[in-house]
Design an enzyme around this catalytic site. Structure first.
Site, PDB file in Angstrom:
ATOM      1  N   SER A  23       0.828  -1.212   0.000  1.00  0.00           N
ATOM      2  CA  SER A  23       0.000   0.000   0.000  1.00  0.00           C
ATOM      3  C   SER A  23       0.861   1.261   0.000  1.00  0.00           C
ATOM      4  CB  SER A  23      -0.937   0.009   1.210  1.00  0.00           C
ATOM      5  OG  SER A  23      -0.226  -0.202   2.415  1.00  0.00           O
ATOM      6  N   ASN A 110      -2.092  -2.265  13.216  1.00  0.00           N
ATOM      7  CA  ASN A 110      -3.552  -2.146  13.224  1.00  0.00           C
ATOM      8  C   ASN A 110      -4.033  -0.907  13.979  1.00  0.00           C
ATOM      9  OD1 ASN A 110      -3.205  -4.526  11.937  1.00  0.00           O
ATOM     10  ND2 ASN A 110      -4.078  -5.816  13.548  1.00  0.00           N
ATOM     11  N   THR A 155     -40.166  24.636 -11.557  1.00  0.00           N
ATOM     12  CA  THR A 155     -40.453  23.297 -11.038  1.00  0.00           C
ATOM     13  C   THR A 155     -40.655  22.430 -12.274  1.00  0.00           C
ATOM     14  OG1 THR A 155     -42.843  23.599 -10.974  1.00  0.00           O
ATOM     15  CG2 THR A 155     -41.643  24.216  -8.991  1.00  0.00           C
ATOM     16  N   HIS A 156     -40.193  21.202 -12.207  1.00  0.00           N
ATOM     17  CA  HIS A 156     -40.231  20.312 -13.379  1.00  0.00           C
ATOM     18  C   HIS A 156     -39.496  20.941 -14.558  1.00  0.00           C
ATOM     19  CE1 HIS A 156     -43.477  18.174 -11.196  1.00  0.00           C
ATOM     20  NE2 HIS A 156     -43.835  19.402 -10.865  1.00  0.00           N
ATOM     21  N   SER A 277     -13.878  23.664 -28.368  1.00  0.00           N
ATOM     22  CA  SER A 277     -13.997  22.377 -29.037  1.00  0.00           C
ATOM     23  C   SER A 277     -12.859  22.245 -30.030  1.00  0.00           C
ATOM     24  CB  SER A 277     -15.344  22.310 -29.760  1.00  0.00           C
ATOM     25  OG  SER A 277     -15.284  21.353 -30.805  1.00  0.00           O
ATOM     26  N   LYS A 283     -17.675  26.859 -30.335  1.00  0.00           N
ATOM     27  CA  LYS A 283     -18.062  26.328 -29.035  1.00  0.00           C
ATOM     28  C   LYS A 283     -17.352  26.983 -27.848  1.00  0.00           C
ATOM     29  CE  LYS A 283     -20.604  23.522 -28.354  1.00  0.00           C
ATOM     30  NZ  LYS A 283     -20.411  22.054 -28.353  1.00  0.00           N
ATOM     31  N   ASN A 285     -17.536  25.726 -23.960  1.00  0.00           N
ATOM     32  CA  ASN A 285     -18.168  24.625 -23.215  1.00  0.00           C
ATOM     33  C   ASN A 285     -17.987  24.760 -21.700  1.00  0.00           C
ATOM     34  OD1 ASN A 285     -19.057  23.367 -25.573  1.00  0.00           O
ATOM     35  ND2 ASN A 285     -17.127  22.259 -25.808  1.00  0.00           N
ATOM     36  N   GLU A 290     -19.734  20.463 -15.959  1.00  0.00           N
ATOM     37  CA  GLU A 290     -20.049  19.076 -16.329  1.00  0.00           C
ATOM     38  C   GLU A 290     -19.263  18.088 -15.479  1.00  0.00           C
ATOM     39  OE1 GLU A 290     -20.563  18.622 -20.885  1.00  0.00           O
ATOM     40  OE2 GLU A 290     -19.371  20.417 -20.569  1.00  0.00           O
ATOM     41  N   TYR A 317      -9.153  -6.430  13.029  1.00  0.00           N
ATOM     42  CA  TYR A 317      -8.532  -5.975  11.790  1.00  0.00           C
ATOM     43  C   TYR A 317      -8.529  -7.082  10.741  1.00  0.00           C
ATOM     44  CZ  TYR A 317      -5.283  -4.234   8.333  1.00  0.00           C
ATOM     45  OH  TYR A 317      -4.735  -3.823   7.141  1.00  0.00           O
ATOM     46  N   GLN A 322      -7.433  -2.130   4.354  1.00  0.00           N
ATOM     47  CA  GLN A 322      -6.492  -1.318   3.584  1.00  0.00           C
ATOM     48  C   GLN A 322      -7.196  -0.632   2.407  1.00  0.00           C
ATOM     49  OE1 GLN A 322      -2.348  -2.740   3.037  1.00  0.00           O
ATOM     50  NE2 GLN A 322      -2.896  -2.857   0.871  1.00  0.00           N
ATOM     51  N   LYS A 325      -8.357   3.461   2.006  1.00  0.00           N
ATOM     52  CA  LYS A 325      -7.577   4.678   1.776  1.00  0.00           C
ATOM     53  C   LYS A 325      -7.757   5.300   0.400  1.00  0.00           C
ATOM     54  CE  LYS A 325      -4.454   2.962   5.059  1.00  0.00           C
ATOM     55  NZ  LYS A 325      -5.305   1.735   5.007  1.00  0.00           N
TER      56      LYS A 325
HETATM   57  N1  ARG Z   1      -1.193  -1.241   5.121  1.00  0.00           N
HETATM   58  C1  ARG Z   1      -2.099  -1.724   6.108  1.00  0.00           C
HETATM   59  C2  ARG Z   1      -3.419  -0.971   6.011  1.00  0.00           C
HETATM   60  O1  ARG Z   1      -3.450   0.020   5.373  1.00  0.00           O
HETATM   61  C3  ARG Z   1      -1.529  -1.508   7.465  1.00  0.00           C
HETATM   62  C4  ARG Z   1      -1.978  -2.485   8.488  1.00  0.00           C
HETATM   63  C5  ARG Z   1      -1.459  -3.833   8.166  1.00  0.00           C
HETATM   64  N2  ARG Z   1      -1.677  -4.714   9.255  1.00  0.00           N
HETATM   65  C6  ARG Z   1      -1.560  -6.011   9.133  1.00  0.00           C
HETATM   66  N3  ARG Z   1      -1.744  -6.704  10.174  1.00  0.00           N
HETATM   67  N4  ARG Z   1      -1.261  -6.558   7.982  1.00  0.00           N
HETATM   68  O2  ARG Z   1      -4.424  -1.388   6.513  1.00  0.00           O
END
Ligand code: ARG
Length: 461
Positions: A23, A110, A155-156, A277, A283, A285, A290, A317, A322, A325
């Site tokens: 990650s 965790n 409205t509408h 365009s 044009k 735009n 949008e 956990y 993961q 994110k």
């Molecule tokens: N990269 C992991 C996450 O974003 C970190 C936690 C990983 N923990 C584990 N026990 N593998 O969640």
């Protein structure tokens, strides 16, 4: 290759495992929060006597050094750095030796990642709130500039009754105020430190979660370690807040798209906020509007994706977490960019007053006022509705101006005809919260008061 968890393993990880599970490419974004969490953890370990004062100092120095290296781009990541937490700890251990190897005492990734993400969310949601305020400021400034300018309310998407342009603009401002309130409420709810929960169950060591929480500026620490490491409610809530904000920006965008068409002709985009365009030379735009509309789909998708990820997870956990994110980062980025771009667009657009007012002065837009004129003279509203509806139908069928039919009607006459005069109908929207100039003054005052309360809440952090 040596990983954080190599002790129990005879062989190293497969390339495919790392390729699929790393990650680091995205969670590097948590680096400054990870450092903050580690510093507080080290200070907590020192207070508990688990690290000597000298060891704690060496680890804190190493963390400072890591911060510099990350900042000036000299931090050398290695293939075993699965995530930012691993990378920082590895480097701290290289720099501070045995003391560095004590950094992770009583801690798990965790509780660490949950802490980092809360610190991150607390800051980022405030940033979004600031941009929401900025867009509200633009809407208010344009409303003030608009003065008594009016346009048809719809409205509408059919012309309904005239309203002040200022009233229309602030309608979007109120929706944004609710978005801001939600963002701040989500921040308040997420303000609980998970650090000290360990992997899932706490520790045998004399950790001090409350002390560490206060060190990090959290008012309190978790009550339940299993909940602390598995709770991503704050991510889901934030994604909802951003999705609904996105829906509001989408609706604003849709109106800009409509208003800037030749068919409506209510709004002209500034060159800096419009696109051309590649083929059609004429044009101009409204791409920003949008995309504000388009990206709301993505914001909704990020929310539903995370909810789907969470729904099947047993405590505590699981690596699935993961997946919180990237959608979170993406929704923040997209919402921030949309807010800034739309603020610029609204600030620089020209409202075509003649077109708006001409559309609102079309006699049928005053039909409700004609009916209310009859009501004021004692006619039941349902009958008045039928009388005026009949006149509108006759006008359309025979091509007779509605004004002539009004004058000729025994219960309407020339007094009622006045209601069809340019700009008259909007002044008759007099009830509290209504679209005419009289109630608007009170609405504006109320909007400004709320805006200042919200500005103070955002400044307070
Ligand atoms: N990269 C992991 C996450 O974003 C970190 C936690 C990983 N923990 C584990 N026990 N593998 O969640």
């Amino acid at each position: 290759m040596s990983t954080l968890w190599h002790g129990r393993f005879e062989g190293g990880p497969a390339d495919e495992l790392l390729a699929f599970t790393v990650s680091l490419p995205f969670d590097q974004r948590l680096a400054s929060d990870d450092l903050a969490g580690s510093r507080a953890h080290v200070r907590g370990l020192a207070r508990a006597g688990i690290l000597s004062v000298d060891e704690a100092e060496r680890v804190l120095e190493a963390l400072d050094r890591v911060e510099h290296e990350l900042h000036d781009g000299t931090f050398a990541f290695v293939p075993s750095d699965e995530d930012i937490h691993t990378a920082v700890e590895r480097r701290v251990t290289e720099l501070a030796g045995a003391a560095g190897a004590k950094l992770h005492t009583g801690r798990s990734r965790n509780d660490q990642v949950a802490t980092d993400l809360r610190l991150f969310a607390r800051r980022e949601l405030l940033g979004v709130a600031r941009r929401v305020l900025a867009l509200q400021d633009v809407l208010l400034a344009r409303a003030d500039e608009a003065g008594d300018v009016y346009l048809p309310g719809y409205t509408h998407l059919q012309r309904a009754q005239p309203v002040l342009l200022a009233h229309h603009l602030l309608a979007h401002g109120w929706a944004l105020g609710r978005d801001l309130d939600r963002l701040l409420a989500t921040r308040t709810r997420l303000d609980v430190s998970p650090l000290g929960a360990g992997a899932l169950a706490g520790s045998s060591l004399a950790l001090d979660p409350e002390g560490v929480a206060h060190d990090l500026g959290f008012p309190t620490a978790f009550a339940n370690s299993l909940d602390a490491v598995s709770d991503r409610d704050f991510v889901a809530e934030a994604l909802f807040d951003l999705a609904l904000l996105g829906v509001h920006l989408s609706r604003l965008g849709e109106e800009v798209v409509l208003w800037s068409t030749e068919e409506f002709g209510f709004l002209r985009l500034d060159d800096a906020y419009a696109t051309g365009s590649s083929m059609l030379p004429q044009k101009k735009n409204p791409d920003i509007a949008e995309l504000a509309r388009g990206k709301s789909g993505r914001l909704i998708g990020n929310l539903t994706g995370v909810l789907a990820t969470l729904k099947g997870l047993p405590l505590a956990y699981n690596r699935d977490l993961q997946e919180d994110k990237e959608p979170f980062f993406d929704s923040l980025d997209q919402a921030n960019r949309a807010l800034v771009a739309l603020a610029g667009l609204i600030a620089t657009s020209t409202f075509v007053v003649e077109a708006m007012q001409a559309a609102a002065d079309s006699p049928t837009v005053a039909a409700t006022d004609l009916a209310e004129h009859l009501v004021a003279a004692g006619m039941p509203f349902r009958d008045a509705h039928a009388v005026v509806g009949g006149l509108v139908r006759t006008a359309l069928e025979q091509g007779t101006p509605l004004a002539d039919l009004v004058v000729a009607h025994p219960e309407l006459g020339s007094a009622a005809r006045e209601l069809l005069g340019p700009g008259v109908a909007v002044t008759r929207r007099t009830t509290p919260g209504g679209g005419g100039p009289v109630p608007f003054a009170a609405q504006r005052a109320r909007f400004v008061a709320q805006l200042e309360i919200d500005r103070a809440r955002v400044a307070e952090g």
